[in-house]
Design an enzyme around this catalytic site. Structure first.
Site, mmCIF file in Angstrom:
data_model
loop_
_atom_site.group_PDB
_atom_site.id
_atom_site.type_symbol
_atom_site.label_atom_id
_atom_site.label_comp_id
_atom_site.label_asym_id
_atom_site.label_seq_id
_atom_site.Cartn_x
_atom_site.Cartn_y
_atom_site.Cartn_z
ATOM 1 N N PHE A 262 0.805 -1.212 0.000
ATOM 2 C CA PHE A 262 0.000 0.000 0.000
ATOM 3 C C PHE A 262 0.845 1.274 0.000
ATOM 4 O O PHE A 262 0.388 2.319 -0.443
ATOM 5 C CB PHE A 262 -0.933 0.012 1.219
ATOM 6 C CG PHE A 262 -2.098 -0.906 1.087
ATOM 7 C CD1 PHE A 262 -3.111 -0.618 0.188
ATOM 8 C CD2 PHE A 262 -2.175 -2.064 1.825
ATOM 9 C CE1 PHE A 262 -4.199 -1.466 0.049
ATOM 10 C CE2 PHE A 262 -3.250 -2.927 1.692
ATOM 11 C CZ PHE A 262 -4.262 -2.618 0.798
ATOM 12 N N GLU A 263 2.060 1.199 0.495
ATOM 13 C CA GLU A 263 2.884 2.396 0.589
ATOM 14 C C GLU A 263 3.501 2.791 -0.747
ATOM 15 O O GLU A 263 3.723 3.952 -1.021
ATOM 16 C CB GLU A 263 3.999 2.197 1.641
ATOM 17 C CG GLU A 263 3.485 2.047 3.060
ATOM 18 C CD GLU A 263 2.716 3.268 3.525
ATOM 19 O OE1 GLU A 263 3.140 4.403 3.206
ATOM 20 O OE2 GLU A 263 1.690 3.098 4.207
ATOM 21 N N GLY A 264 3.788 1.815 -1.622
ATOM 22 C CA GLY A 264 4.405 2.125 -2.899
ATOM 23 C C GLY A 264 5.914 2.219 -2.785
ATOM 24 O O GLY A 264 6.445 2.705 -1.781
#
Length: 450
Positions: free
Chosen positions: A28-30
């Site tokens: 989700f953070e990338g």
């Protein structure tokens, strides 16, 4: 100085986030391999790791200036998650299983330790109301007063992961020496996890997580996984369409097959996301696919629901073998665009194992989910058809659909449109997939009259 032990999370000990939990947050953070300035203007790298305050100026450590690998970035992410781990260990007063702990650490990493400490979620959990947690997570989906689709997806996966966890009963205390001889009582029998009799040694042959590398990971573990995947494909041949060479080499086909099989066997979305984004197939995933009897009740029910939905869609769709785009537009009612969607696009992608997601939605529904004001999904767009196909591994599916419609130049992370003819009508189609355009959890197909 060692951190003082406070509340125990499981069996009198603090927990640490697992590799699977780190990968959940990472998804989700990338990832950025090079130094960059975040939206607040601070020097950052990897999965949002803060290097220093202020813009990058060349004073950063040499290894950061050269760029870092995903492995190094996950190590930094694990360190950054330490405060979230501490908040969960210190704040939760009831036992937690590893999956439950990982889900909460991901949540705290996102919303902050203070918000977690003041949350209704924590109060309910500490009263033993485990079933309330997924519903409480779903409340944390807004930023700046707006519901964000990315947060909706994250909370959903955290909730699924939490619901899939179980709490191990604490070990009984050591008996004290009796003052008088007493008749020893029989120890309580502990129920063992279900393991199929024909595969009791399966755990002994799975030695490690499988990661797609160069040169490729290979060996007996991979071959055993490939065999298990072929068994699943044969069992559900109508809704799962692959056959692997059991060569013991972990290539792209095996990774894609793992995602397809995991979906129909009830693997939670975060695990599917890990396999797609990180190319890592953990030991727990391997075991679930090789030993279906070891799944939790939630996973078994989830798998059945997904398979039933796929069968339902196939039952109501035109067989793919009988479909030709040039012949499928039929009599126009939305200019023919909906005919193409129903007669070709839907059966094509359903045959590849994708479920049908949202189609048309009202302006109010579109606004609630953060859709574009000109979205093909809008009911006010009467000459367009739109459909989302939920998946965490949709690039190959999107590319295959584009190729089948004659568009060889399609590529991910692009809003490009293509034109084609069907049934005497001209149409324009968008096939969207990619994290950079916020379409990494579904394939979007929009068709309009050209």
């Amino acid at each position: 100085m060692a951190r003082k032990r406070r509340s125990a999370t499981t069996a009198g000990r603090d927990l640490s986030i697992s590799d699977e939990g780190v990968r959940l947050i990472a998804g989700f953070e990338g990832f950025r391999s090079d130094l960059y300035n975040d939206p607040a203007g601070h020097c950052t790298i990897g999965y949002g790791h803060l290097v220093h305050l202020g813009n990058c100026d060349g004073s950063e450590p040499a290894d950061f200036r050269k760029g870092i690998s995903r492995k190094r970035a996950r190590e930094l992410l694990r360190d950054d998650a330490a405060s979230a781990e501490a908040a969960v260990n210190d704040g939760v007063k009831v036992p937690l299983g590893q999956e439950q702990f990982d889900a909460l650490v991901s949540f705290v990493f996102n919303v902050g330790t203070g918000a977690f400490g003041r949350s209704t979620l924590l109060r309910h959990l500490n009263k033993g109301r485990y079933e309330d947690v997924p519903k409480q997570l779903d409340r944390w989906v807004k930023a700046g007063g707006k519901t964000l689709e990315g947060l909706v997806r994250r909370r959903k996966e955290e909730g699924e992961l939490f619901a899939s966890g179980t709490v191990e009963p604490p070990e009984p205390p050591e008996p004290t020496k009796p003052s008088k001889p007493t008749k020893p009582s029989k120890p309580a029998k502990r129920k063992a996890a279900p393991v199929p009799a024909e595969d009791e040694s399966a755990d002994e042959t799975v030695h490690r997580d499988l990661e797609l590398t160069s040169p490729l990971t290979e060996g007996a573990d991979v071959k055993a996984l490939q065999h298990a995947l072929n068994v699943i494909a044969k069992r559900f041949d109508r809704i799962v369409d692959f056959k692997l060479d059991e060569d013991g080499k972990l290539g792209d086909k095996t990774v894609q097959a793992t995602i397809e099989a995991g979906n129909v066997m009830g693997l939670v979305g975060s695990r599917l996301h890990d396999i797609e984004k990180q190319h890592v197939i953990t030991k727990s995933v391997q075991r679930m696919l090789r030993e279906p009897g070891s799944r939790t009740e939630a996973a078994t029910a989830r798998g059945k629901e997904r398979r039933d939905e796929l069968r339902k869609r196939l039952d109501t769709s035109v067989p793919l073998a009988a479909v030709r785009v040039a012949m499928s537009a039929g009599s126009p009612h939305w200019g023919g665009s909906n005919d193409v969607m129903e007669a070709f696009v839907e059966p094509f992608l359903v045959k590849r194992g994708l479920p049908l997601g949202s189609g048309k939605r009202t302006p109010a529904e579109n606004k609630r989910v953060g859709g574009s004001p000109t979205s093909d999904h809008l009911t006010t767009q009467t000459r367009t058809a739109a459909r989302d196909f939920p998946t965490f591994s949709g690039e190959d599916d999107a590319r295959a659909l584009a190729k089948s419609m004659g568009f060889k130049s399609w590529h991910p992370n692009s809003f490009d449109g293509f034109t084609f003819s069907a049934g005497g009508h001209s149409f324009r189609v968008q096939i969207l997939w990619g994290a950079a355009i916020n379409h990494d959890d579904h394939v979007h197909v929009g068709i309009s009259v050209a």
